[in-house]
Design a protein around this motif. Structure first.
Motif, PDB file in Angstrom:
ATOM      1  N   HIS A  16      43.970   1.344 -32.912  1.00 21.23           N
ATOM      2  CA  HIS A  16      43.063   1.193 -34.048  1.00 21.23           C
ATOM      3  C   HIS A  16      43.849   1.339 -35.352  1.00 21.23           C
ATOM      4  O   HIS A  16      45.085   1.469 -35.355  1.00 21.23           O
ATOM      5  N   LEU A  17      43.111   1.353 -36.427  1.00 24.46           N
ATOM      6  CA  LEU A  17      43.738   1.379 -37.742  1.00 24.46           C
ATOM      7  C   LEU A  17      44.654   2.595 -37.945  1.00 24.46           C
ATOM      8  O   LEU A  17      45.703   2.499 -38.577  1.00 24.46           O
ATOM      9  N   HIS A  19      46.412   4.101 -35.651  1.00 26.42           N
ATOM     10  CA  HIS A  19      47.683   3.832 -34.971  1.00 26.42           C
ATOM     11  C   HIS A  19      48.544   2.882 -35.799  1.00 26.42           C
ATOM     12  O   HIS A  19      49.760   3.043 -35.888  1.00 26.42           O
ATOM     13  N   ALA A  20      47.883   1.865 -36.351  1.00 30.46           N
ATOM     14  CA  ALA A  20      48.639   0.887 -37.140  1.00 30.46           C
ATOM     15  C   ALA A  20      49.324   1.592 -38.312  1.00 30.46           C
ATOM     16  O   ALA A  20      50.477   1.307 -38.643  1.00 30.46           O
ATOM     17  N   PHE A  21      48.621   2.546 -38.916  1.00 24.62           N
ATOM     18  CA  PHE A  21      49.207   3.293 -40.029  1.00 24.62           C
ATOM     19  C   PHE A  21      50.407   4.127 -39.549  1.00 24.62           C
ATOM     20  O   PHE A  21      51.456   4.160 -40.207  1.00 24.62           O
ATOM     21  N   ALA A  22      50.252   4.765 -38.380  1.00 26.73           N
ATOM     22  CA  ALA A  22      51.354   5.578 -37.827  1.00 26.73           C
ATOM     23  C   ALA A  22      52.567   4.686 -37.538  1.00 26.73           C
ATOM     24  O   ALA A  22      53.714   5.043 -37.860  1.00 26.73           O
ATOM     25  N   ALA A  23      52.313   3.522 -36.932  1.00 28.21           N
ATOM     26  CA  ALA A  23      53.411   2.618 -36.582  1.00 28.21           C
ATOM     27  C   ALA A  23      54.090   2.089 -37.854  1.00 28.21           C
ATOM     28  O   ALA A  23      55.322   2.044 -37.948  1.00 28.21           O
ATOM     29  N   TRP A  24      53.284   1.731 -38.819  1.00 28.57           N
ATOM     30  CA  TRP A  24      53.790   1.190 -40.093  1.00 28.57           C
ATOM     31  C   TRP A  24      54.640   2.247 -40.821  1.00 28.57           C
ATOM     32  O   TRP A  24      55.693   1.954 -41.385  1.00 28.57           O
ATOM     33  N   THR A  25      54.171   3.504 -40.785  1.00 22.62           N
ATOM     34  CA  THR A  25      54.917   4.604 -41.422  1.00 22.62           C
ATOM     35  C   THR A  25      56.292   4.760 -40.768  1.00 22.62           C
ATOM     36  O   THR A  25      57.318   4.865 -41.449  1.00 22.62           O
ATOM     37  N   ALA A  26      56.301   4.757 -39.437  1.00 26.75           N
ATOM     38  CA  ALA A  26      57.574   4.920 -38.719  1.00 26.75           C
ATOM     39  C   ALA A  26      58.485   3.718 -38.987  1.00 26.75           C
ATOM     40  O   ALA A  26      59.692   3.869 -39.212  1.00 26.75           O
ATOM     41  N   TYR A  27      57.897   2.537 -38.973  1.00 32.00           N
ATOM     42  CA  TYR A  27      58.652   1.298 -39.194  1.00 32.00           C
ATOM     43  C   TYR A  27      59.314   1.304 -40.571  1.00 32.00           C
ATOM     44  O   TYR A  27      60.513   1.070 -40.717  1.00 32.00           O
ATOM     45  N   ARG A  28      58.505   1.630 -41.591  1.00 33.97           N
ATOM     46  CA  ARG A  28      59.031   1.624 -42.963  1.00 33.97           C
ATOM     47  C   ARG A  28      60.107   2.675 -43.168  1.00 33.97           C
ATOM     48  O   ARG A  28      61.118   2.453 -43.817  1.00 33.97           O
ATOM     49  N   THR A  29      59.860   3.871 -42.601  1.00 37.77           N
ATOM     50  CA  THR A  29      60.848   4.953 -42.734  1.00 37.77           C
ATOM     51  C   THR A  29      62.190   4.504 -42.170  1.00 37.77           C
ATOM     52  O   THR A  29      63.246   4.775 -42.749  1.00 37.77           O
ATOM     53  N   ARG A 236      49.262  11.746 -43.306  1.00 39.37           N
ATOM     54  CA  ARG A 236      47.803  11.878 -43.371  1.00 39.37           C
ATOM     55  C   ARG A 236      47.163  11.016 -42.281  1.00 39.37           C
ATOM     56  O   ARG A 236      47.786  10.081 -41.764  1.00 39.37           O
ATOM     57  N   LEU A 237      45.913  11.332 -41.984  1.00 38.57           N
ATOM     58  CA  LEU A 237      45.193  10.571 -40.966  1.00 38.57           C
ATOM     59  C   LEU A 237      44.243   9.601 -41.658  1.00 38.57           C
ATOM     60  O   LEU A 237      43.772   9.873 -42.755  1.00 38.57           O
ATOM     61  N   ILE A 238      43.993   8.504 -41.006  1.00 40.00           N
ATOM     62  CA  ILE A 238      43.061   7.511 -41.559  1.00 40.00           C
ATOM     63  C   ILE A 238      41.640   7.871 -41.087  1.00 40.00           C
ATOM     64  O   ILE A 238      41.433   8.164 -39.909  1.00 40.00           O
ATOM     65  N   SER A 239      40.699   7.874 -42.021  1.00 36.68           N
ATOM     66  CA  SER A 239      39.324   8.235 -41.644  1.00 36.68           C
ATOM     67  C   SER A 239      38.422   7.009 -41.679  1.00 36.68           C
ATOM     68  O   SER A 239      38.752   5.988 -42.306  1.00 36.68           O
ATOM     69  N   ARG A 244      35.269  10.653 -41.251  1.00 36.02           N
ATOM     70  CA  ARG A 244      35.683  11.223 -39.966  1.00 36.02           C
ATOM     71  C   ARG A 244      36.940  10.536 -39.474  1.00 36.02           C
ATOM     72  O   ARG A 244      37.120   9.331 -39.670  1.00 36.02           O
ATOM     73  N   ARG A 245      37.771  11.340 -38.814  1.00 35.21           N
ATOM     74  CA  ARG A 245      39.013  10.822 -38.276  1.00 35.21           C
ATOM     75  C   ARG A 245      38.755   9.716 -37.254  1.00 35.21           C
ATOM     76  O   ARG A 245      37.865   9.842 -36.424  1.00 35.21           O
ATOM     77  N   LEU A 246      39.545   8.667 -37.300  1.00 33.36           N
ATOM     78  CA  LEU A 246      39.372   7.576 -36.343  1.00 33.36           C
ATOM     79  C   LEU A 246      39.809   8.009 -34.954  1.00 33.36           C
ATOM     80  O   LEU A 246      40.801   8.702 -34.795  1.00 33.36           O
ATOM     81  N   ALA A 247      39.050   7.575 -33.973  1.00 41.19           N
ATOM     82  CA  ALA A 247      39.422   7.880 -32.592  1.00 41.19           C
ATOM     83  C   ALA A 247      39.243   6.617 -31.776  1.00 41.19           C
ATOM     84  O   ALA A 247      38.754   5.606 -32.278  1.00 41.19           O
ATOM     85  N   LYS A 248      39.627   6.713 -30.510  1.00 45.91           N
ATOM     86  CA  LYS A 248      39.548   5.526 -29.651  1.00 45.91           C
ATOM     87  C   LYS A 248      38.125   4.985 -29.552  1.00 45.91           C
ATOM     88  O   LYS A 248      37.899   3.826 -29.323  1.00 45.91           O
ATOM     89  N   ARG A 249      37.138   5.886 -29.764  1.00 44.88           N
ATOM     90  CA  ARG A 249      35.746   5.428 -29.636  1.00 44.88           C
ATOM     91  C   ARG A 249      35.325   4.515 -30.797  1.00 44.88           C
ATOM     92  O   ARG A 249      34.307   3.844 -30.720  1.00 44.88           O
TER      93      ARG A 249
END
Ligand code: GLU
Length: 272
Positions: A16-17, A19-29, A236-239, A244-249
């Motif tokens: 979800h979004l 995860h995309a943010f986490a991946a993008w953060t790692a990628y950019r770093t 930070r987490l994406i809400s 509310r924090r995004l989850a798999k649901r």
């Protein structure tokens, strides 16, 4: 030298979004420092992980243009290594078998009158510590890390550096004597995460701030393994729209669903 970062999703659903943010953060770093962006699939929980979600991870990352370096590491292909890592800790005398069920732990904690909690987790009261249970004589048990012994073995205060919070003194007792492996279900997230970051040569761990507390314990495991200490960036987490924090649901914000709605990659990055 550039930073080696990683994205380490568990294939228990579509990305979800968040995860995309986490991946993008790692990628950019990685890319901003001329380093490498690695992919690790955390699929040790065979009951919850599914092969089609692994394919989904590849598909979504490729579509997002977050191309990883080298071959993805699948944790399920390294179980023998984790067993060896666990055995090395056992030989150091910092593990003990625990036969308590969750119910028994809750009852024990209730008896104590005050329940030490780490977030939502009840801290194990140490019932089986010092009991010298023979693992071969019991059917089901978990290997717990004796935090006091492990800290004594480390022999000094340990620190880690977070990009946002600075230098932090590790509090090893944050979760009490954590479970590192279960007889029936294999090894834990903590053990595999530390082991793999080391074996993959990760120098900069980016992950959500919901995992900040885990880093306290990871720092101790690094010391026990003699592994190098990466720098951390707990982001930070994406809400969702209700904060509310995004989850798999949150099926509506999977990358696949957004893509099928007609959004393009720039639209996704604007949603961070
Ligand atoms: N597998 C974890 C998750 O999907 C990430 C672990 C980590 O980045 O250390 O939440």
């Amino acid at each position: 030298m550039g930073a080696v970062t990683r994205f380490a999703p568990s294939p228990t659903g579509r990305l979800h979004l968040g995860h995309a943010f986490a991946a993008w953060t790692a990628y950019r770093t990685a890319k901003e420092s001329g380093g490498k962006f690695l992919l690790r699939i955390e699929d040790i929980d065979s009951g919850r992980c599914r092969p089609e979600f692994i394919d989904g991870i590849f598909e979504d990352l490729e579509w997002l243009g977050l191309h990883w370096d080298g071959k993805p590491r699948l944790q399920s292909e390294h179980m023998a290594e984790y067993a060896e890592a666990l055995e090395a800790l056992r030989k150091k005398g910092v593990l003990y078998p625990c036969v308590c069920t969750r119910k028994e732990i809750e009852a024990e904690v209730a008896k104590m009158g005050h329940a030490p909690h780490a977030g939502e987790t009840v801290i194990y009261p140490g019932t089986c510590r010092g009991k010298n249970i023979d693992p071969d004589s019991v059917k089901n048990f978990s290997w717990r890390l004796d935090i006091e012994k492990a800290s004594a073995l480390a022999g000094k205060d340990l620190f880690f550096t977070d990009k946002f919070k600075g230098r932090i003194k590790a509090r090893h007792d944050i979760f009490g004597d954590i479970v590192l492996a279960r007889k029936d279900a294999g090894v834990s997230y903590h053990l595999c995460s530390v082991w793999d970051d080391w074996k993959q040569g990760v120098t900069f761990v980016t992950r959500g701030e919901d995992l900040f507390d885990s880093t306290h314990i990871h720092r101790l495991l690094q010391e026990l393994f003699g592994a190098p200490v990466p720098t951390y960036g707990h982001h930070r987490l994406i809400s969702d729209e209700n904060g509310r924090r995004l989850a798999k649901r949150n099926a509506s914000v999977t990358i696949k669903a957004l893509r099928e709605k007609g959004l393009n990659v720039e639209d996704i990055f604007k949603m961070f």
